[in-house]
Design a protein around this motif. Structure first.
Motif, PDB file in Angstrom:
ATOM      1  N   TRP A 103       4.905  -5.232   6.867  1.00  0.00           N
ATOM      2  CA  TRP A 103       6.407  -6.424   7.044  1.00  0.00           C
ATOM      3  C   TRP A 103       5.646  -7.952   7.630  1.00  0.00           C
ATOM      4  O   TRP A 103       5.920  -8.935   6.912  1.00  0.00           O
ATOM      5  CB  TRP A 103       6.770  -5.651   7.803  1.00  0.00           C
ATOM      6  CG  TRP A 103       6.435  -4.948   9.589  1.00  0.00           C
ATOM      7  CD1 TRP A 103       5.307  -6.116  10.521  1.00  0.00           C
ATOM      8  CD2 TRP A 103       6.599  -3.695   9.928  1.00  0.00           C
ATOM      9  NE1 TRP A 103       5.632  -5.322  11.371  1.00  0.00           N
ATOM     10  CE2 TRP A 103       6.253  -4.295  11.394  1.00  0.00           C
ATOM     11  CE3 TRP A 103       7.132  -3.049  10.055  1.00  0.00           C
ATOM     12  CZ2 TRP A 103       5.873  -2.933  11.853  1.00  0.00           C
ATOM     13  CZ3 TRP A 103       6.999  -1.721  10.717  1.00  0.00           C
ATOM     14  CH2 TRP A 103       6.716  -1.939  12.061  1.00  0.00           C
ATOM     15  N   GLY A 104       4.355  -7.748   7.729  1.00  0.00           N
ATOM     16  CA  GLY A 104       4.116  -9.157   8.150  1.00  0.00           C
ATOM     17  C   GLY A 104       3.340  -9.948   7.169  1.00  0.00           C
ATOM     18  O   GLY A 104       2.925 -11.707   7.431  1.00  0.00           O
ATOM     19  N   GLY A 105       3.061  -9.613   5.908  1.00  0.00           N
ATOM     20  CA  GLY A 105       3.025 -10.465   4.459  1.00  0.00           C
ATOM     21  C   GLY A 105       1.455  -9.816   3.916  1.00  0.00           C
ATOM     22  O   GLY A 105       0.605  -9.641   4.716  1.00  0.00           O
ATOM     23  N   GLY A 106       1.998 -10.301   2.692  1.00  0.00           N
ATOM     24  CA  GLY A 106       0.164  -9.233   2.111  1.00  0.00           C
ATOM     25  C   GLY A 106       0.695  -9.200   0.542  1.00  0.00           C
ATOM     26  O   GLY A 106       1.636  -9.220   0.337  1.00  0.00           O
ATOM     27  N   VAL A 107      -0.420  -8.654  -0.077  1.00  0.00           N
ATOM     28  CA  VAL A 107      -0.673  -8.132  -1.099  1.00  0.00           C
ATOM     29  C   VAL A 107      -1.431  -6.784  -1.626  1.00  0.00           C
ATOM     30  O   VAL A 107      -2.323  -7.007  -1.012  1.00  0.00           O
ATOM     31  CB  VAL A 107      -1.133  -9.648  -2.224  1.00  0.00           C
ATOM     32  CG1 VAL A 107      -1.214  -8.749  -3.250  1.00  0.00           C
ATOM     33  CG2 VAL A 107      -0.628 -10.616  -2.265  1.00  0.00           C
ATOM     34  N   VAL A 108      -0.385  -5.956  -2.465  1.00  0.00           N
ATOM     35  CA  VAL A 108      -1.106  -4.806  -1.682  1.00  0.00           C
ATOM     36  C   VAL A 108      -0.767  -4.353  -2.842  1.00  0.00           C
ATOM     37  O   VAL A 108       0.354  -4.633  -4.446  1.00  0.00           O
ATOM     38  CB  VAL A 108      -0.445  -3.895  -0.994  1.00  0.00           C
ATOM     39  CG1 VAL A 108      -0.194  -4.729   0.821  1.00  0.00           C
ATOM     40  CG2 VAL A 108       1.494  -3.609  -1.105  1.00  0.00           C
ATOM     41  N   ILE A 109      -2.104  -2.762  -3.304  1.00  0.00           N
ATOM     42  CA  ILE A 109      -1.517  -2.086  -4.945  1.00  0.00           C
ATOM     43  C   ILE A 109      -0.933  -0.915  -4.582  1.00  0.00           C
ATOM     44  O   ILE A 109      -0.306  -0.801  -3.992  1.00  0.00           O
ATOM     45  CB  ILE A 109      -3.348  -1.980  -5.218  1.00  0.00           C
ATOM     46  CG1 ILE A 109      -4.265  -2.648  -4.806  1.00  0.00           C
ATOM     47  CG2 ILE A 109      -3.453  -1.387  -6.281  1.00  0.00           C
ATOM     48  CD1 ILE A 109      -3.762  -4.181  -5.487  1.00  0.00           C
ATOM     49  N   SER A 110      -0.115  -0.380  -5.719  1.00  0.00           N
ATOM     50  CA  SER A 110       0.778   0.581  -6.090  1.00  0.00           C
ATOM     51  C   SER A 110       0.931   0.787  -7.525  1.00  0.00           C
ATOM     52  O   SER A 110       0.088  -0.169  -8.423  1.00  0.00           O
ATOM     53  CB  SER A 110       2.049  -0.447  -5.914  1.00  0.00           C
ATOM     54  OG  SER A 110       2.555   0.541  -6.252  1.00  0.00           O
TER      55      SER A 110
ATOM     56  N   ASN B  45      -1.936   0.429 -12.639  1.00  0.00           N
ATOM     57  CA  ASN B  45      -1.544  -0.026 -10.892  1.00  0.00           C
ATOM     58  C   ASN B  45      -1.269  -1.531 -11.305  1.00  0.00           C
ATOM     59  O   ASN B  45      -1.448  -2.722 -12.497  1.00  0.00           O
ATOM     60  CB  ASN B  45      -2.900   0.502  -9.791  1.00  0.00           C
ATOM     61  CG  ASN B  45      -3.341   1.034  -9.654  1.00  0.00           C
ATOM     62  OD1 ASN B  45      -2.979   1.849  -9.977  1.00  0.00           O
ATOM     63  ND2 ASN B  45      -4.601   1.186 -10.163  1.00  0.00           N
ATOM     64  N   PHE B  46      -0.698  -2.178 -10.122  1.00  0.00           N
ATOM     65  CA  PHE B  46      -0.204  -3.579 -10.669  1.00  0.00           C
ATOM     66  C   PHE B  46       0.702  -4.132  -8.638  1.00  0.00           C
ATOM     67  O   PHE B  46      -1.029  -2.927  -8.066  1.00  0.00           O
ATOM     68  CB  PHE B  46       0.952  -3.516 -10.464  1.00  0.00           C
ATOM     69  CG  PHE B  46       2.507  -2.827 -10.579  1.00  0.00           C
ATOM     70  CD1 PHE B  46       2.915  -2.725  -9.483  1.00  0.00           C
ATOM     71  CD2 PHE B  46       2.388  -1.445 -10.780  1.00  0.00           C
ATOM     72  CE1 PHE B  46       4.185  -2.047  -7.756  1.00  0.00           C
ATOM     73  CE2 PHE B  46       3.550  -0.967 -10.388  1.00  0.00           C
ATOM     74  CZ  PHE B  46       3.697  -0.887  -9.072  1.00  0.00           C
ATOM     75  N   ALA B  47      -0.124  -5.269  -7.887  1.00  0.00           N
ATOM     76  CA  ALA B  47       0.490  -5.415  -6.631  1.00  0.00           C
ATOM     77  C   ALA B  47       1.836  -6.333  -6.616  1.00  0.00           C
ATOM     78  O   ALA B  47       2.723  -5.869  -7.621  1.00  0.00           O
ATOM     79  CB  ALA B  47      -1.047  -5.908  -6.770  1.00  0.00           C
TER      80      ALA B  47
END
Length: 243
Positions: free
Chosen positions: A83-90, A116-118
């Motif tokens: 929740w503090g900021g990031g680019v994650v994989i999904s 996948n995507f981010a």
């Protein structure tokens, strides 16, 4: 005579091939980051909210050696959480617009055909790990299911964005070191009309950059900033080496 002509033609062809492959060839090389190799699967958290990868307080980072793109949590609150900021994989996909809470923060409403995507939230960034400025010639982006559901129908915290002057956009800002180069607006809602699927745009006007930061702006704001949730899915990032 024919033998001589053939020899000359072969020599010319060989010279052309050598010239095309020489060190003087300045054609920039392009590579696309798709997140589709199975090695990315290990970075997909479950459940979408509160899982051990994104909310376990441990370092969540990634680095693509082909493009040199990388990311890490911005850690805006000092607790090492997503929740503090990031680019994650999904890889979560659902078109269910009752999914209008952060419990479904990693979903997209429609697949773009990728494995996948981010997903990035506000303040998140991608950067080139080796520090070399490069151009990002194109990127695909889409709203998450959570964002689209709120844009269309609202929820307990935000209203629907259905007025003619309503908008929600992602601002992709380029940097070389700490110096800003330019910014590109990626609209999720424009004039009260939502983007519901994937769209590919160019980020070439940012120029050669070492980092791109994603922030959000919109028409539904309050005392604490945007009421609309701030997530965007990104994929197929094409990187061109600087000339």
């Amino acid at each position: 005579m024919q033998t001589k002509i053939k020899s000359v033609m072969l020599a010319a062809a060989a010279a052309f091939i050598l010239a095309s492959c020489s060190d003087d060839d300045t054609t920039p090389r392009s590579v696309t980051l798709t997140f589709d190799e199975t090695t990315w699967d290990a970075l997909i958290d479950t459940p979408q909210y509160g899982g051990p990868l994104l909310y376990g307080g441990t370092a969540y980072t990634w680095h693509d050696t082909k493009t040199q793109l990388a990311s890490e949590f911005t850690d805006a609150y000092g607790d090492g959480m997503f929740w503090g900021g990031g680019v994650v994989i999904s890889n979560y996909v659902s078109a269910d617009l009752t999914h209008n809470t952060y419990d479904y923060q990693l979903e997209v409403p429609v697949s773009n055909g990728s494995r996948n995507f981010a997903v990035a939230n506000s303040g998140a960034y991608i950067y080139f790990k080796d520090g070399t400025p490069r151009r990002i010639t194109s990127i695909s982006y889409a709203p998450t299911t959570y964002v689209l559901a709120v844009e269309k129908n609202g929820n307990d915290y935000a209203r629907a964005l259905n007025n003619a002057d309503d908008y929600l956009k992602v601002v992709a800002t380029g940097y070389v070191g700490t110096t800003q180069t330019a910014a590109v607006d990626l609209y999720l809602t424009r004039n009260g009309v939502q983007q519901e699927g994937w769209q590919t745009v160019s980020l070439a006007q940012l120029g050669a950059v070492t980092k791109v930061v994603f922030t959000f702006e919109g028409s539904d704001t309050g005392d604490w900033g945007l009421n609309t949730p701030t997530y965007v899915a990104i994929d197929n990032i094409t990187v061109q080496d600087a000339e």
